[in-house]
Write an enzyme that holds these catalytic residues in place. Structure first.
Site, PDB file in Angstrom:
ATOM      1  N   HIS A 135       1.905   4.277  -3.068  1.00 21.41           N
ATOM      2  CA  HIS A 135       1.894   5.741  -2.946  1.00 21.41           C
ATOM      3  C   HIS A 135       3.176   6.338  -3.531  1.00 21.41           C
ATOM      4  CE1 HIS A 135      -1.765   6.111  -0.712  1.00 21.41           C
ATOM      5  NE2 HIS A 135      -1.313   5.541   0.394  1.00 21.41           N
TER       6      HIS A 135
ATOM      7  N   HIS B  45       0.846  -1.201   0.000  1.00 20.69           N
ATOM      8  CA  HIS B  45       0.000   0.000   0.000  1.00 20.69           C
ATOM      9  C   HIS B  45       0.880   1.251   0.000  1.00 20.69           C
ATOM     10  CE1 HIS B  45      -3.573   2.398   1.546  1.00 20.69           C
ATOM     11  NE2 HIS B  45      -2.563   3.179   1.889  1.00 20.69           N
ATOM     12  N   GLU B  46       1.882   1.262   0.885  1.00 17.34           N
ATOM     13  CA  GLU B  46       2.769   2.420   0.970  1.00 17.34           C
ATOM     14  C   GLU B  46       3.652   2.531  -0.273  1.00 17.34           C
ATOM     15  OE1 GLU B  46       2.796   4.860   3.056  1.00 17.34           O
ATOM     16  OE2 GLU B  46       1.193   4.012   4.277  1.00 17.34           O
TER      17      GLU B  46
END
Length: 220
Positions: free
Chosen positions: A27, A23-24
């Site tokens: 980004h 998820h990170e």
């Protein structure tokens, strides 16, 4: 420690770690594509979980939340990927796509774990550890993706909403950010977030996945 408890921890460990850390990474990757190299220069545009794991947020908190809520709620975080939004070619709309990249990555992972479950079934592999991990991968990613879309900063949904609002309202919303996690915890504790956001949208997520994966499963 009870043997079933240990098994549950082991089954969920890999899916949760990848759900949070990728998820990170998403980004950071989206930010680089849209003009900000901050995360890339710090080595955070990586799918290596070791670059993103936070011992408290990635391991301890998800375990505590899982057992406190009987598996109904998963919450955790990795080391936040640094993004300098003013460096984006279009800071307003770029911030929307960067914020959306994390939850989108979770939904893609949920799909991949669903495909893994189908592959296990097609191969006649009914080992509980592997089938349980596939189910955990689907559920953990759906929950984390839906949670992060909640429209309250500093969650991704809050940043997405801020990008969609006129500047004055966007600035007003950003002032909530220092208290955002506290508000989320209160909403979880009162059941509001679970009953009116997480459960309905996660159920929709399961319905969508089933609609996509059922034709694939019928081929085997």
């Amino acid at each position: 420690m009870d043997a079933s408890l240990i098994q549950t921890i082991v089954v969920y460990a890999l899916p949760v770690i990848f759900a949070i850390t990728l998820h990170e990474a998403a980004h950071g990757y989206a930010a680089r594509l849209l003009g900000d190299n901050t995360a890339y220069m710090m080595g955070r545009v990586s799918f290596n979980p070791m670059r993103h794991i936070d011992p408290i947020g990635t391991i301890a908190i998800p375990l505590v939340m899982y057992f406190l809520t009987g598996g109904a709620f998963l919450f955790g975080y990795a080391k936040p990927v640094p993004v300098t939004f003013r460096n984006l070619r279009d800071p307003r709309w770029g911030s929307l796509w960067v914020s959306l990249a994390g939850p989108a990555c979770n939904f893609v992972q949920a799909f991949v774990w669903g495909v893994v479950a189908i592959a296990l079934h097609a191969a006649a592999i009914d080992e509980p550890f592997f089938t349980g991990m596939a189910r955990a991968g689907v559920s953990a990613n759906l929950v984390l993706g839906v949670l992060n879309l909640f429209p309250l900063p500093p969650l991704d949904g809050g940043r997405i909403l801020a990008a969609l609002l006129p500047p004055k309202q966007s600035i007003a919303l950003s002032r909530i950010e220092p208290y955002g996690f506290l508000v989320v915890l209160v909403l979880v504790g009162t059941g509001v977030l679970t009953n009116f956001w997480l459960r309905p949208l996660v159920n929709i997520g399961y319905d969508v996945l089933n609609a996509i994966l059922t034709p694939l499963a019928s081929l085997f």
